[in-house]
Enzyme design. Structure first.
Site, PDB file in Angstrom:
ATOM      1  N   GLU A  53       0.928  -1.255   0.141  1.00 45.34           N
ATOM      2  CA  GLU A  53       0.086  -0.087   0.029  1.00 45.34           C
ATOM      3  C   GLU A  53       0.822   1.273  -0.123  1.00 45.34           C
ATOM      4  OE1 GLU A  53      -2.466   2.890  -0.055  1.00 45.34           O
ATOM      5  OE2 GLU A  53      -3.282   1.044  -0.192  1.00 45.34           O
ATOM      6  N   ASN A  78     -10.253   4.657  -0.443  1.00 41.33           N
ATOM      7  CA  ASN A  78     -11.500   5.493  -0.378  1.00 41.33           C
ATOM      8  C   ASN A  78     -12.608   4.742   0.208  1.00 41.33           C
ATOM      9  OD1 ASN A  78     -10.891   7.812  -2.050  1.00 41.33           O
ATOM     10  ND2 ASN A  78     -11.394   6.472  -4.011  1.00 41.33           N
ATOM     11  N   THR A  79     -12.212   3.466   0.709  1.00 46.13           N
ATOM     12  CA  THR A  79     -13.420   2.700   1.607  1.00 46.13           C
ATOM     13  C   THR A  79     -13.399   3.266   2.973  1.00 46.13           C
ATOM     14  OG1 THR A  79     -12.801   0.596   0.071  1.00 46.13           O
ATOM     15  CG2 THR A  79     -13.883   0.341   2.222  1.00 46.13           C
ATOM     16  N   ARG A 129     -27.084   9.846 -10.397  1.00 47.52           N
ATOM     17  CA  ARG A 129     -26.108  10.893  -9.586  1.00 47.52           C
ATOM     18  C   ARG A 129     -25.681  11.650 -10.911  1.00 47.52           C
ATOM     19  NH1 ARG A 129     -22.239   7.171  -5.836  1.00 47.52           N
ATOM     20  NH2 ARG A 129     -23.595   7.302  -3.845  1.00 47.52           N
ATOM     21  N   GLU A 172     -12.273  -0.318  -7.998  1.00 52.17           N
ATOM     22  CA  GLU A 172     -12.430   0.872  -8.705  1.00 52.17           C
ATOM     23  C   GLU A 172     -11.193   0.949  -9.953  1.00 52.17           C
ATOM     24  OE1 GLU A 172     -13.155   5.614  -8.363  1.00 52.17           O
ATOM     25  OE2 GLU A 172     -13.044   4.345  -6.728  1.00 52.17           O
TER      26      GLU A 172
END
Length: 602
Positions: free
Chosen positions: A181, A189-190, A429, A567
């Site tokens: 990471e 983002n989670t 959205r 994502e």
């Protein structure tokens, strides 16, 4: 007779050389030391308290000093978000002590918390009489990085929700795992997400009178993305969202029984975890990792290359804070580095309608470089990069979702600066955001009442009480609609008329905008308003995968040894992602990727 003077001459020369050498050595050592450690001096020995604003509230520290050294620092009080701020709260004090300096790098992803800790320490040291100018001098750490090789069954690149799901799943299927990471913390983002998770769940939905089906979820996802999503991915997704919840619950995660409709979900199938934001997902995975041997996690490690041998991906190379990493995977590599919503240049490259002025909800690590490296080094195909989702729910100051006062879609309306509605608030959205761009200053107010906040201690989806938001001026409160209108500088007559018309629409279950989802009237005081603007939220495009999460090359063939989830991938959502589908996606496909990478499918 001649020997003695000659001997003295030689030794005298040595003495001169030695003296010069001694002073040069002394200068070099002192320069190196002083450049790396800003020596504190003239402290009044004792323990001092300092306080400064953090991201959410004041951070208070206790600093212990002797006459010339900072001996200890404790953060004794703070209101920062769990997990998100943890690294900053631990690393900043430790490095101030190590380097005896206030010139410490802020922790990426926790900038406000970092600044708050440094400011609190500074105030404590000022009380101690320290020389703050010398303490602020720039330090040079001069770390020599060693090369280190790791050999495991599965390498996971990216430690957000998808990556950790893959890591846990791979381990459950017998694999040793290494997670890399680039940020100082796990979560991506989670961790800062609103936490909504879509799934067809008769056990929770039927008692609430909600009729749902996997076919309907498929229809909403497929049509909600303008029929551009890959049917096989959507089918895999909707069939596995509820099993994903069951898997998370088996790991210890808890969900509330209430079902709601998150912004842009189109239907009430959104689940909310017991823990706030996305902390429930990340803490669940971290608990598993801490209790089971076989998963190694390296944070602060940026992957910069993919190792390919004979057409197969066998590992990656990266750079950490103290080491250069070579990570070899016996079975497979999983790419799960998230989207590129925080990369302004890349956003504009693929969608030139997005100006630099538009903020983002994303954490600073969502920049997409590993996606590009995967395409370049492993020949992965990229799809749908032009599809970038914006929300109409950004904080006017920074674009984040923090401060958003909405609860469920059914119980709130949007009004522009004139106090008038302008869109169906249960729409997609992209539809809502495009409508917002057409309003004055692309600015709106979200209006709710006591149905959303029965008490002032009730919290929004981001763990903030409405009382606290009002106190900080991030939301406004009125005992009447007219009082609220005055506070947000809207004509009270106009706002009252707007809400009266909406309440009639609630009775009739229809309105002029084609809204379909209604629940309660806006008729229960007090009333609240919160300001919102458009903000970049999600990138629908990325690495192309199949239903097994194998990465596909530019000819549509699986690349041996390479998987992707979350994502960073493209093809599931089409041109628009439904609200609540993202956390379900990372769980479903992260779990599949980990299992298949562990089993080395071919």
């Amino acid at each position: 007779m001649l020997f003695f003077p000659y001997f003295i001459s030689i030794n005298f020369n040595y003495y001169i050389y030695f003296t010069i050498y001694f002073f040069i050595l002394k200068y070099v050592i002192s320069t190196l030391v002083l450049s790396n450690f800003s020596l504190a001096s003239n402290f009044k020995p004792g323990t001092y308290i300092g306080s400064a604003p953090g991201y959410k509230d004041n951070i208070q520290v206790e600093v212990k000093v002797n006459s010339d050294k900072i001996e200890g620092i404790k953060v004794i009080k703070h209101g920062e978000s769990p997990l998100i701020s943890d690294v900053a709260l631990q690393r900043i004090p430790a490095e101030v002590i190590e380097y005896q300096s206030l010139s410490i790098d802020e922790v990426a992803g926790a900038t406000a918390t970092s600044k708050g800790v440094i400011a609190a320490i500074t105030r404590a040291l000022r009380s101690a009489g320290g020389d703050l100018n010398s303490l602020r001098k720039k330090i040079q750490t001069n770390i020599v990085k060693e090369n280190k090789e790791y050999n495991v069954d599965v390498v996971v690149v990216g430690g957000g929700g998808a990556g950790l799901a893959a890591a846990v799943s791979a381990h459950q299927n017998g694999a040793s795992v290494l997670v890399l990471e680039k940020m100082p913390r796990l979560g991506g983002n989670t961790l800062i997400a609103g936490s909504a998770y879509n799934a067809v769940d008769p056990k929770r939905q039927k008692p609430l009178g909600i009729e749902d089906s996997i076919d309907l979820h498929y229809k909403h996802t497929y049509e909600g993305g303008d029929k551009l999503g890959k049917p096989v991915l959507i089918k895999t997704f909707v069939e596995n969202t509820y099993p994903g919840i069951e898997w998370l619950e088996s790991l210890g995660m808890e969900f509330k029984d209430d079902i709601f409709t998150v912004l842009g979900a189109l239907y009430p199938r959104s689940h909310k975890p017991v823990k706030p934001l996305g902390t429930g997902f990340i803490s669940t995975y971290e608990d598993y990792i801490s209790k089971n041997k076989g998963i190694t996690v390296l944070t602060d490690t940026k992957v910069e290359d993919i190792i390919v041998e004979n057409g197969r991906v066998i590992g990656v190379k990266g750079t950490g804070r103290k080491e250069n990493v070579i990570a070899k995977a016996k079975n497979g590599v999983v790419i799960s580095t998230g989207g590129f919503g925080a990369n302004i240049d890349l956003r504009q490259q693929y969608n030139n309608k997005l100006t630099k002025a538009i903020p983002t909800t994303n954490h600073p690590g969502a920049t997409g470089e590993v996606m590009l490296i995967t395409a370049d080094k492993a020949n992965a195909n990229l799809v749908g990069l032009e599809y970038v989702q914006l929300l109409p729910m950004g904080d006017p100051l920074n674009g984040s979702l923090s401060g958003n006062i909405e609860g469920s879609v059914e119980d709130r309306i949007f009004v522009n600066k004139s106090g008038k509605r302008f869109v169906a608030e249960d729409e997609r959205r992209d539809v809502m955001t495009n409508a917002l761009f057409k309003q004055e200053d692309a600015f709106m107010w979200t209006i709710v009442d006591t149905h959303t906040y029965p008490t002032e201690q009730n919290k929004n989806n981001f763990n903030e009480t409405i009382e606290d938001l009002v106190k900080k001026g991030r939301a406004f409160k009125g005992e009447t609609i007219e009082e609220l209108a005055t506070k947000i500088q809207i004509d009270p007559v106009v706002l009252k008329d707007t809400i009266d018309k909406f309440n009639i629409a609630v009775e009739n279950k229809t309105d002029e905008f084609g809204r379909k989802l209604f629940a309660n009237k806006l008729d229960a005081a007090p009333f609240y308003a919160g300001a919102r603007v458009p903000t970049v939220h999600h990138t629908m495009g990325g690495i192309e995968i199949n239903e097994k999460t194998q990465v596909l090359d530019k000819n549509g063939n699986p690349i041996p040894g390479l998987f992707a989830a979350g994502e960073v991938t493209g093809g599931l959502h089409g041109s628009n992602r439904l609200g609540g589908n993202a956390l379900a996606e990372i769980t479903v496909f992260g779990k599949i990727a980990g299992e298949n990478a562990a089993k080395e499918i071919k």
